[in-house]
Write an enzyme that holds these catalytic residues in place. Structure first.
Site, mmCIF file in Angstrom:
data_model
loop_
_atom_site.group_PDB
_atom_site.id
_atom_site.type_symbol
_atom_site.label_atom_id
_atom_site.label_comp_id
_atom_site.label_asym_id
_atom_site.label_seq_id
_atom_site.Cartn_x
_atom_site.Cartn_y
_atom_site.Cartn_z
ATOM 1 N N MET A 102 36.000 99.833 38.711
ATOM 2 C CA MET A 102 37.208 98.992 38.787
ATOM 3 C C MET A 102 38.481 99.825 38.612
ATOM 4 O O MET A 102 39.392 99.450 37.874
ATOM 5 C CB MET A 102 37.139 97.882 37.730
ATOM 6 C CG MET A 102 35.947 96.951 37.890
ATOM 7 S SD MET A 102 35.713 95.798 36.513
ATOM 8 C CE MET A 102 34.963 96.873 35.281
ATOM 9 N N LYS B 75 35.315 87.233 41.016
ATOM 10 C CA LYS B 75 36.623 87.767 40.637
ATOM 11 C C LYS B 75 36.982 88.921 41.545
ATOM 12 O O LYS B 75 36.126 89.649 42.036
ATOM 13 C CB LYS B 75 36.589 88.268 39.186
ATOM 14 C CG LYS B 75 36.161 87.221 38.162
ATOM 15 C CD LYS B 75 36.001 87.844 36.790
ATOM 16 C CE LYS B 75 35.505 86.836 35.770
ATOM 17 N NZ LYS B 75 35.295 87.449 34.435
ATOM 18 N N PRO C 180 -32.534 97.132 47.411
ATOM 19 C CA PRO C 180 -33.413 97.976 46.585
ATOM 20 C C PRO C 180 -32.663 98.650 45.443
ATOM 21 O O PRO C 180 -33.193 98.774 44.336
ATOM 22 C CB PRO C 180 -33.943 99.011 47.590
ATOM 23 C CG PRO C 180 -33.810 98.351 48.922
ATOM 24 C CD PRO C 180 -32.572 97.510 48.831
ATOM 25 N N THR D 216 22.552 99.387 37.882
ATOM 26 C CA THR D 216 23.995 99.454 37.735
ATOM 27 C C THR D 216 24.639 100.256 38.848
ATOM 28 O O THR D 216 24.123 101.300 39.267
ATOM 29 C CB THR D 216 24.386 100.058 36.372
ATOM 30 O OG1 THR D 216 25.800 100.226 36.330
ATOM 31 C CG2 THR D 216 23.732 101.414 36.144
ATOM 32 N N ASP E 281 28.593 85.791 41.141
ATOM 33 C CA ASP E 281 29.747 86.678 41.238
ATOM 34 C C ASP E 281 30.069 86.973 42.698
ATOM 35 O O ASP E 281 29.262 86.731 43.599
ATOM 36 C CB ASP E 281 29.467 88.000 40.520
ATOM 37 C CG ASP E 281 29.794 87.921 39.043
ATOM 38 O OD1 ASP E 281 30.401 86.920 38.623
ATOM 39 O OD2 ASP E 281 29.445 88.871 38.307
ATOM 40 N N GLY F 210 29.273 100.427 48.288
ATOM 41 C CA GLY F 210 27.989 101.114 48.253
ATOM 42 C C GLY F 210 26.816 100.225 48.614
ATOM 43 O O GLY F 210 26.777 99.058 48.264
#
Length: 401
Positions: free
Chosen positions: A329, A222, A42, A283, A200, A358
């Site tokens: 590094m 590396k 309806p 990062t 890597d 980490g």
């Protein structure tokens, strides 16, 4: 148990009894699939009115009648009237027409699953007739499809050119600090579709065994002071593999453009006519301190930060303790670095922290000050990969003694 089945409803008559929000949600995919939809109710929602006005469906503004089921292949009933619900499902059963009965799945003969859809793949989820559970699972599956965790076919006609990587190109994918969960959706999808991955040593290594069996993995990792595959050779590998027509993904730790030599790889590919795409990554300069509970900026503690390698441009870094210094590094020359920073004006008492590995189960943080951080790290045999944070923000770490 339900029998999983896909229905092709294009050009077929489907009846929807009811015009409220649930019925409206059900109608939209039916129209997308090309079904000929009739709505009997309806009153209906404005969206259904609009569809009717554009001729996309037919609305009968009245109560349900058994004759509405003539020539119908499927009926969905979503009203607030139990008597109407029962009448529709009973009449559908008598006519051997599948019926989706809203609010009472046990009495229906069909169910509408929760749907996960991405990149031309559609997954329907029926969770033992528990719609809330099905929606949670479908949401997880859709995220997996979008991210590439669940493999999808990039050649599907529903995947646009922008979605799929072109053959003979190189994608530089920032893998983040190492946890697969921190890969971007775009990066994970490109990896799932890659023909060749140039990987890597750092980054989300656990993703590699999950790739297609025919994906070629080329290791170019590396270590500090040890570069078995020099950067010049990595550049050549990218161009060589792309020229075979492969979809090449260069998987890098962190972000390709944050001390990752990604710019050099883009330039080399461009000079050899190879198209590239860069996918940013989380990062490690920010994410690894965050994993240890250290923000690189914080009101009242630091309003800025500098990211450098641990043995370059130290003298140019601001000397105040309210400016965070993040060193990448830098573990092997930490004693020399700390001495140079103190000679440049940073107080001996400046807080310092070294976060190893980490975002992995082996993560460990060593705390100290500029005057003793090197000795503390030597005593604990701290080793790369690690991120060094120097500044007042270190005091905010929950584990800072």
């Amino acid at each position: 148990m339900t029998y999983p089945l896909g229905l092709q409803l294009r050009g077929l008559d489907v009846l929807v009894v009811g015009g409220g929000p649930v019925a409206t949600r059900r109608i939209s995919p039916l129209l997308e699939d090309g079904a000929r939809v009739t709505v009997v109710a309806p009153t209906v929602s404005q969206e259904i009115r609009d569809w009717n006005g554009r001729g996309e469906l037919r609305w009968q503004a009245r109560a349900f009648m058994p004759s509405d089921l003539d020539r119908v292949w499927l009926v969905l009933t979503h009203t607030s009237d139990p008597a109407t619900q029962d009448l529709v499902s009973e009449e559908a059963a008598r006519r051997k027409i599948f019926c989706v009965k809203g609010g009472d799945p046990e009495a229906g003969t069909a169910w509408v699953p929760s749907v996960a859809e991405s990149h031309g793949v559609t997954v329907g989820v029926n969770a033992n007739k528990d719609p809330r559970r099905a929606k949670r699972i479908a949401a997880w599956l859709e995220a997996a499809l979008e991210s590439g965790t669940a493999p999808v076919d990039p050649q599907s006609e529903r995947v646009s050119v922008d979605d799929a990587q072109k053959p003979g190109t190189v994608a530089l994918v920032g893998g983040g600090p190492g946890a697969v969960e921190l890969l971007t959706v775009r990066g994970r999808f490109l990896l799932a579709m890659a023909d060749v991955v140039v990987a890597d040593r750092l980054g989300p290594r656990d993703v590699l065994p999950r790739l297609r069996e025919d994906t070629v993995i080329i290791e170019v990792g590396k270590k500090a002071g040890h570069h078995p595959v020099p950067q010049s050779e990595i550049n050549e590998i990218l161009v060589r593999e792309a020229r075979t027509g492969a979809r090449v993904v260069r998987l890098k730790g962190g972000d390709p453009f944050v001390l990752g030599r990604g710019g050099e790889e883009v330039e080399y590919c461009a000079s050899h006519g190879i198209e590239t795409e860069v996918v940013p990554g989380v990062t490690s300069a920010i994410s690894v301190p965050a994993a240890a509970g250290i923000p690189v900026t914080h009101r009242g503690a630091a309003t800025g930060f500098t990211v450098i390698t641990g043995h370059q441009q130290l003298d140019a870094a601001p000397s105040g303790t309210d400016h965070t210094l993040v060193l990448l590094m830098g573990v092997t020359r930490l004693a020399e670095t700390a001495e140079r920073l103190m000679m440049a004006g940073r107080p001996e008492s400046t807080p310092a922290a070294v976060i190893e590995r980490g975002w992995t189960p082996e993560q460990r943080t060593t705390f100290g000050t500029l005057s003793d951080i090197a000795a503390r790290c030597e005593a604990r045999s701290v080793a790369a990969p690690a991120v060094i944070v120097i500044g007042d923000v270190v005091r905010l770490a929950p584990d800072d003694p």
